[in-house]
Design a protein around this motif. Structure first.
Motif, PDB file in Angstrom:
ATOM      1  N   PRO A  81     -25.166   8.811 -20.181  1.00  0.00           N
ATOM      2  CA  PRO A  81     -25.058   7.652 -19.285  1.00  0.00           C
ATOM      3  C   PRO A  81     -25.296   6.321 -19.992  1.00  0.00           C
ATOM      4  CG  PRO A  81     -27.157   8.753 -18.947  1.00  0.00           C
ATOM      5  CD  PRO A  81     -26.366   9.613 -19.895  1.00  0.00           C
ATOM      6  N   PHE A  82     -24.612   5.292 -19.518  1.00  0.00           N
ATOM      7  CA  PHE A  82     -24.821   3.918 -19.970  1.00  0.00           C
ATOM      8  C   PHE A  82     -24.672   3.745 -21.482  1.00  0.00           C
ATOM      9  CE2 PHE A  82     -26.781   3.687 -15.778  1.00  0.00           C
ATOM     10  CZ  PHE A  82     -26.349   2.448 -15.313  1.00  0.00           C
ATOM     11  N   VAL A  83     -23.521   4.119 -22.003  1.00  0.00           N
ATOM     12  CA  VAL A  83     -23.246   3.909 -23.429  1.00  0.00           C
ATOM     13  C   VAL A  83     -22.073   2.947 -23.646  1.00  0.00           C
ATOM     14  CG1 VAL A  83     -24.211   6.082 -24.262  1.00  0.00           C
ATOM     15  CG2 VAL A  83     -21.834   6.020 -23.491  1.00  0.00           C
ATOM     16  N   ASP A  91     -29.389  -2.342 -22.062  1.00  0.00           N
ATOM     17  CA  ASP A  91     -30.323  -2.373 -23.192  1.00  0.00           C
ATOM     18  C   ASP A  91     -30.904  -3.765 -23.384  1.00  0.00           C
ATOM     19  OD1 ASP A  91     -29.732   0.272 -23.598  1.00  0.00           O
ATOM     20  OD2 ASP A  91     -28.454  -0.049 -25.343  1.00  0.00           O
ATOM     21  N   LYS A  92     -30.049  -4.785 -23.291  1.00  0.00           N
ATOM     22  CA  LYS A  92     -30.493  -6.173 -23.467  1.00  0.00           C
ATOM     23  C   LYS A  92     -31.418  -6.600 -22.337  1.00  0.00           C
ATOM     24  CE  LYS A  92     -26.380  -7.734 -25.999  1.00  0.00           C
ATOM     25  NZ  LYS A  92     -25.182  -8.624 -25.961  1.00  0.00           N
ATOM     26  N   MET A  93     -31.095  -6.160 -21.127  1.00  0.00           N
ATOM     27  CA  MET A  93     -31.928  -6.501 -19.975  1.00  0.00           C
ATOM     28  C   MET A  93     -33.332  -5.930 -20.128  1.00  0.00           C
ATOM     29  SD  MET A  93     -29.002  -5.795 -17.062  1.00  0.00           S
ATOM     30  CE  MET A  93     -30.128  -5.817 -15.653  1.00  0.00           C
ATOM     31  N   ALA A  96     -35.320  -7.615 -22.869  1.00  0.00           N
ATOM     32  CA  ALA A  96     -35.791  -8.950 -22.474  1.00  0.00           C
ATOM     33  C   ALA A  96     -37.190  -8.903 -21.867  1.00  0.00           C
ATOM     34  CB  ALA A  96     -34.812  -9.580 -21.500  1.00  0.00           C
ATOM     35  N   ILE A  97     -37.573  -7.739 -21.308  1.00  0.00           N
ATOM     36  CA  ILE A  97     -38.923  -7.590 -20.761  1.00  0.00           C
ATOM     37  C   ILE A  97     -39.726  -6.590 -21.595  1.00  0.00           C
ATOM     38  CG2 ILE A  97     -38.391  -8.320 -18.403  1.00  0.00           C
ATOM     39  CD1 ILE A  97     -38.148  -5.364 -17.619  1.00  0.00           C
ATOM     40  N   ASN A  98     -39.316  -6.470 -22.856  1.00  0.00           N
ATOM     41  CA  ASN A  98     -40.046  -5.657 -23.849  1.00  0.00           C
ATOM     42  C   ASN A  98     -40.141  -4.179 -23.471  1.00  0.00           C
ATOM     43  OD1 ASN A  98     -40.667  -7.933 -25.564  1.00  0.00           O
ATOM     44  ND2 ASN A  98     -42.204  -8.527 -24.043  1.00  0.00           N
ATOM     45  N   VAL A 106     -32.930   7.877 -17.674  1.00  0.00           N
ATOM     46  CA  VAL A 106     -31.748   7.330 -17.010  1.00  0.00           C
ATOM     47  C   VAL A 106     -30.827   8.439 -16.508  1.00  0.00           C
ATOM     48  CG1 VAL A 106     -29.779   5.778 -17.260  1.00  0.00           C
ATOM     49  CG2 VAL A 106     -31.857   5.350 -18.592  1.00  0.00           C
ATOM     50  N   THR A 107     -30.368   8.290 -15.276  1.00  0.00           N
ATOM     51  CA  THR A 107     -29.363   9.200 -14.733  1.00  0.00           C
ATOM     52  C   THR A 107     -28.476   8.411 -13.772  1.00  0.00           C
ATOM     53  OG1 THR A 107     -28.993  11.381 -13.718  1.00  0.00           O
ATOM     54  CG2 THR A 107     -30.743  10.015 -12.761  1.00  0.00           C
TER      55      THR A 107
END
Length: 218
Positions: A81-83, A91-93, A96-98, A106-107
């Protein structure tokens, strides 16, 4: 050991540690069984038209679980998922909050790619909903982030609007357990509607605040 009877219930206190159901070994085995169960589904048009089952990624012992919509083309090709582009934005989001994406779990609402990357319809959501509920029960996270309207509708119905739901903490009950959840925009939506990123950033800061409050190491 002391036994206390209270309202016809029995509470047992002991100095011995409790053996939790969801220890590492049990989680691994339960996830394997769930994945096999999904692999063996019948009469599913999504499965017939997809290349791969997209089950999950990340740390199954994480306290933070993210639920997306369904696999896209890239996810279907890789079985993860999410690639794709939405995954890169996710990933960037998180960064941004470390938060390290690899330390989350993740699913998706559905585990096979809908044709032409369309949104899963209600019958598909209903078909895969029991698998998702079992998935969440196995992971047993402290916080669930529902990415997009599809994930939101799975728990709150198709009459809800993401503009009203996002950014607010809600409790969802699965198998008599309560989970703290927040709805926010799906990264794919943010790629199309960049002006909504400022709202997403507000949500992310609230998520980070709650992570710190719960003292979650991630």
């Amino acid at each position: 050991m002391q036994k206390i009877n209270f309202i016809k219930s029995k509470y047992i206190f002991s100095n011995k540690p409790i053996k939790r159901l969801n220890n590492v070994k049990n989680k691994t085995e339960l996830l394997k069984k769930l994945k096999l169960k999904i692999e063996n589904v019948e009469n599913c048009e999504l499965k017939k038209n997809a290349k791969n089952l997209v089950f999950s990624s990340g740390d199954h012992n994480s306290s933070l679980m993210l639920v997306g919509e369904g696999p896209g083309q890239r996810e279907d090709e890789m079985g993860i998922p999410f690639v794709g582009d939405a995954g890169k934005l996710l990933d960037k989001m998180l960064k941004a909050i470390n938060i390290d994406r690899n330390k989350t779990y993740v699913t998706n609402v559905v585990n096979y790619r809908p044709p032409n990357n369309r949104k899963p319809n209600q019958s598909e959501i209903n078909f895969y909903s029991p698998f998702l509920m079992e998935h969440i029960s196995i992971i047993n996270p402290k916080i669930i982030i529902l990415l997009g309207s599809c994930a939101m509708e799975t728990f709150f119905g198709d009459k809800t609007k993401i503009s009203n739901m996002r950014g607010h903490w809600k409790n969802i009950i699965i198998n008599n357990r309560s989970y703290l959840a927040m709805v926010t925009f799906h990264p794919a939506y943010l790629l199309r509607q960049a002006d909504q990123k400022k709202k997403s950033w507000i949500d992310l800061k609230e998520i980070k605040k709650k992570i710190n409050e719960f003292k979650i190491s991630i």
